[in-house]
Design a protein around this motif. Structure first.
Motif, PDB file in Angstrom:
ATOM      1  N   ASP A 134       0.239   7.717   7.619  1.00 38.71           N
ATOM      2  CA  ASP A 134       1.162   8.486   8.458  1.00 38.71           C
ATOM      3  C   ASP A 134       2.069   7.508   9.208  1.00 38.71           C
ATOM      4  N   ILE A 135       3.197   7.142   8.590  1.00 40.67           N
ATOM      5  CA  ILE A 135       4.108   6.177   9.211  1.00 40.67           C
ATOM      6  C   ILE A 135       4.702   6.744  10.492  1.00 40.67           C
ATOM      7  N   ARG A 136       5.087   8.014  10.476  1.00 38.52           N
ATOM      8  CA  ARG A 136       5.748   8.597  11.643  1.00 38.52           C
ATOM      9  C   ARG A 136       4.876   8.480  12.881  1.00 38.52           C
ATOM     10  N   LYS A 137       3.607   8.830  12.734  1.00 37.60           N
ATOM     11  CA  LYS A 137       2.722   8.781  13.898  1.00 37.60           C
ATOM     12  C   LYS A 137       2.471   7.343  14.325  1.00 37.60           C
ATOM     13  N   ALA A 138       2.331   6.449  13.366  1.00 39.89           N
ATOM     14  CA  ALA A 138       2.108   5.042  13.703  1.00 39.89           C
ATOM     15  C   ALA A 138       3.271   4.495  14.528  1.00 39.89           C
ATOM     16  N   ILE A 139       4.494   4.847  14.163  1.00 35.28           N
ATOM     17  CA  ILE A 139       5.667   4.376  14.897  1.00 35.28           C
ATOM     18  C   ILE A 139       5.726   5.033  16.267  1.00 35.28           C
ATOM     19  N   ALA A 140       5.465   6.333  16.320  1.00 30.48           N
ATOM     20  CA  ALA A 140       5.546   7.050  17.595  1.00 30.48           C
ATOM     21  C   ALA A 140       4.546   6.515  18.616  1.00 30.48           C
ATOM     22  N   LEU A 141       3.360   6.108  18.137  1.00 30.84           N
ATOM     23  CA  LEU A 141       2.296   5.694  19.052  1.00 30.84           C
ATOM     24  C   LEU A 141       2.193   4.178  19.210  1.00 30.84           C
ATOM     25  N   GLY A 142       2.845   3.433  18.326  1.00 29.09           N
ATOM     26  CA  GLY A 142       2.750   1.981  18.393  1.00 29.09           C
ATOM     27  C   GLY A 142       1.504   1.404  17.768  1.00 29.09           C
ATOM     28  N   ALA A 143       0.760   2.198  17.066  1.00 34.54           N
ATOM     29  CA  ALA A 143      -0.457   1.767  16.355  1.00 34.54           C
ATOM     30  C   ALA A 143      -0.819   2.866  15.359  1.00 34.54           C
ATOM     31  N   PRO A 144      -1.457   2.468  14.265  1.00 32.14           N
ATOM     32  CA  PRO A 144      -1.913   1.142  13.855  1.00 32.14           C
ATOM     33  C   PRO A 144      -0.760   0.258  13.361  1.00 32.14           C
ATOM     34  N   ASP A 145      -1.112  -1.013  13.122  1.00 26.80           N
ATOM     35  CA  ASP A 145      -0.118  -1.999  12.703  1.00 26.80           C
ATOM     36  C   ASP A 145       0.076  -2.045  11.192  1.00 26.80           C
ATOM     37  N   TYR A 146      -0.946  -1.629  10.444  1.00 28.50           N
ATOM     38  CA  TYR A 146      -0.929  -1.705   8.982  1.00 28.50           C
ATOM     39  C   TYR A 146      -1.463  -0.410   8.392  1.00 28.50           C
ATOM     40  N   ILE A 147      -0.959  -0.064   7.206  1.00 26.81           N
ATOM     41  CA  ILE A 147      -1.497   1.043   6.420  1.00 26.81           C
ATOM     42  C   ILE A 147      -2.065   0.466   5.128  1.00 26.81           C
ATOM     43  N   VAL A 148      -3.273   0.902   4.796  1.00 25.94           N
ATOM     44  CA  VAL A 148      -4.010   0.366   3.650  1.00 25.94           C
ATOM     45  C   VAL A 148      -4.403   1.546   2.767  1.00 25.94           C
ATOM     46  N   SER A 197       6.408   5.047  -8.080  1.00 28.93           N
ATOM     47  CA  SER A 197       7.749   5.295  -7.541  1.00 28.93           C
ATOM     48  C   SER A 197       7.694   5.641  -6.062  1.00 28.93           C
ATOM     49  N   ARG A 198       6.805   6.543  -5.709  1.00 36.10           N
ATOM     50  CA  ARG A 198       6.703   6.933  -4.302  1.00 36.10           C
ATOM     51  C   ARG A 198       6.102   5.813  -3.458  1.00 36.10           C
ATOM     52  N   ALA A 199       5.226   5.013  -4.040  1.00 39.63           N
ATOM     53  CA  ALA A 199       4.674   3.873  -3.303  1.00 39.63           C
ATOM     54  C   ALA A 199       5.772   2.863  -2.975  1.00 39.63           C
ATOM     55  N   VAL A 200       6.690   2.633  -3.907  1.00 41.17           N
ATOM     56  CA  VAL A 200       7.808   1.727  -3.635  1.00 41.17           C
ATOM     57  C   VAL A 200       8.602   2.227  -2.435  1.00 41.17           C
ATOM     58  N   ARG A 201       8.886   3.527  -2.415  1.00 37.44           N
ATOM     59  CA  ARG A 201       9.651   4.075  -1.298  1.00 37.44           C
ATOM     60  C   ARG A 201       8.842   4.029  -0.002  1.00 37.44           C
ATOM     61  N   PHE A 202       7.542   4.299  -0.099  1.00 37.25           N
ATOM     62  CA  PHE A 202       6.685   4.274   1.091  1.00 37.25           C
ATOM     63  C   PHE A 202       6.637   2.864   1.679  1.00 37.25           C
ATOM     64  N   ILE A 203       6.447   1.866   0.816  1.00 39.55           N
ATOM     65  CA  ILE A 203       6.378   0.485   1.299  1.00 39.55           C
ATOM     66  C   ILE A 203       7.730   0.063   1.878  1.00 39.55           C
ATOM     67  N   GLY A 204       8.816   0.530   1.283  1.00 42.65           N
ATOM     68  CA  GLY A 204      10.136   0.253   1.843  1.00 42.65           C
ATOM     69  C   GLY A 204      10.290   0.844   3.236  1.00 42.65           C
ATOM     70  N   ALA A 205       9.762   2.052   3.431  1.00 41.49           N
ATOM     71  CA  ALA A 205       9.799   2.665   4.764  1.00 41.49           C
ATOM     72  C   ALA A 205       8.944   1.870   5.743  1.00 41.49           C
ATOM     73  N   CYS A 206       7.780   1.406   5.285  1.00 40.90           N
ATOM     74  CA  CYS A 206       6.937   0.557   6.133  1.00 40.90           C
ATOM     75  C   CYS A 206       7.703  -0.690   6.569  1.00 40.90           C
TER      76      CYS A 206
END
Length: 391
Positions: free
Chosen positions: A251-265, A275-284
């Motif tokens: 959940d990138i949106r929540k991680a950014i909103a709250l300032g944690a966690p630092d990494y998604i695994v 294809s979607r992983a490429v876009r997800f990692i780009g968003a990260c």
């Protein structure tokens, strides 16, 4: 290759056991069960994929029926045959359709590479690295390491035998003092240069996690995965401590909103495929959230990790690895094994791995005879789910 068409899909559930069961928050962890996918075409080219569980077998097979006659190189078209509109999928209680198609989509990329006679990393833009880092794993294991000293001795042996200096593990027996003591013993045994990452699978309450972090922070912990159950609690930990935090919850949106966690695994199939992983990692990358891949997969998904890590500059941290403990695989030459912390990206077309049909049959039969490997079993409590006290 003009006119290539999908003619069939095979989904084979298999077990991938560990040499010794490990303890985790859910109980006994004897290994994992995966679904191996083969997408067949009228040109005789077969693409290989892997789902991270066996609960999607029926969904995968149903999607395979829908895909017969489709162009496997038209990945967006294949997705439109199998997955409802993305915003609807994300707004329902069942996202298993994403995981099911994500595993098939990996096979479509393998096919694409084989048709082009190019390794996957070249289709993704080329390699920024060819040697891909992975951590060794440690933990409390039945019939193995069950004390701080034994865990440290194991890691020291991995360093001596394999040149390993990157380690991650679970110290999950419900006792925070045991975890603290083991971290101290690990750092003393491995020295200041070794990487130590931890993973508690959400076992601690926030007050206990605060105590654990306070005690282990001086020991240079590279990362702590899912120390508590929610992003809100992770954010509170980050307010007080400098230890980076990761999670399996993408959940990138929540991680950014709250300032944690630092990494998604996570796993590429869980994200919906390559294809979607490429876009997800780009968003990260755009949002400053780190990314790496989790452990326990068979060789097909692992090959996907290798190619993506080769092609994606943002995946700079080592991914997790249970390779040393896995006693079986479904690819020729598997399981992968790191040396001096790294594994070379395969150079063959597509994923660059070949299915070992004898091994596939053997581990499928293992699942038929024994059932899928149960991650939530505690031998001391037959028929019950394990409950660790939230200290």
């Amino acid at each position: 290759m003009p006119g290539i068409k999908i003619t069939g899909l095979r989904a084979t559930p298999v077990n991938i056991p560990l040499e010794k069961p490990m303890w985790w928050t859910g109980g006994h962890y004897p290994g994992t069960s995966k679904t191996i996918i083969e997408v067949e075409t009228d040109q005789g080219i077969v693409g290989l994929g892997e789902a991270p569980s066996v609960d999607v077998v029926d969904s995968v097979r149903a999607m395979g029926e829908r895909l017969i006659g489709a162009d496997p190189l038209d990945i967006a078209g294949c997705e439109s045959l199998c997955v409802p509109p993305w915003q609807i999928v994300q707004n329902t209680d069942d996202s298993s359709v994403v995981k099911a198609f994500g595993a098939i989509e990996i096979a479509l990329w393998d096919l694409r590479g084989k048709v082009a006679n190019e390794p996957l990393y070249r289709l993704l833009g080329g390699a920024v690295r060819k040697e891909i880092p992975f951590t060794e794993y440690f933990g409390f294991r039945e019939g193995g390491e069950m004390s701080p000293e034994a865990v440290a001795d194991y890691c020291i042996r991995m360093r001596e035998e394999h040149g390993s200096t990157m380690f991650e593990g679970k110290l999950i027996l419900g006792n925070p003092e045991l975890e603290i003591d083991t971290v101290k013993t690990l750092r003393e045994g491995l020295g200041r240069e070794a990487m130590i990452r931890l993973d508690s699978n959400m076992q601690w309450s926030l007050p206990t996690a605060m105590r654990v972090f306070r005690e282990i922070e001086p020991y240079n912990i590279r990362n702590y995965e899912d120390p508590v159950a929610t992003f809100e609690e992770m954010a509170e930990l980050r307010r007080h401590f400098t230890i980076p935090i990761s999670t399996h919850v993408p959940d990138i949106r929540k991680a950014i909103a709250l300032g944690a966690p630092d990494y998604i695994v996570t796993n590429f199939a869980v994200l919906g495929g390559i294809s979607r992983a490429v876009r997800f990692i780009g968003a990260c990358e755009a949002m400053g959230v780190g990314f790496w891949c989790y452990s326990g997969d068979a060789g097909i998904a692992t090959a996907g990790y290798l190619h993506m890590s080769a092609a994606m500059p943002w995946i700079s941290e080592p991914s997790q690895s249970l390779f040393r403990w896995q006693i079986g695989d479904v690819i020729e030459g598997g399981p992968f094994r790191q040396k001096n912390n790294v594994i070379s990206v395969p150079e063959g077309p597509g994923l660059g791995v070949t299915l070992d049909r004898d091994a596939l049959a053997y581990w499928h039969n293992h699942l038929i005879q024994n059932g899928p490997l149960d991650h939530f079993h505690d031998p001391a409590m037959p028929g019950r789910f394990r409950r660790l006290p939230l200290n």
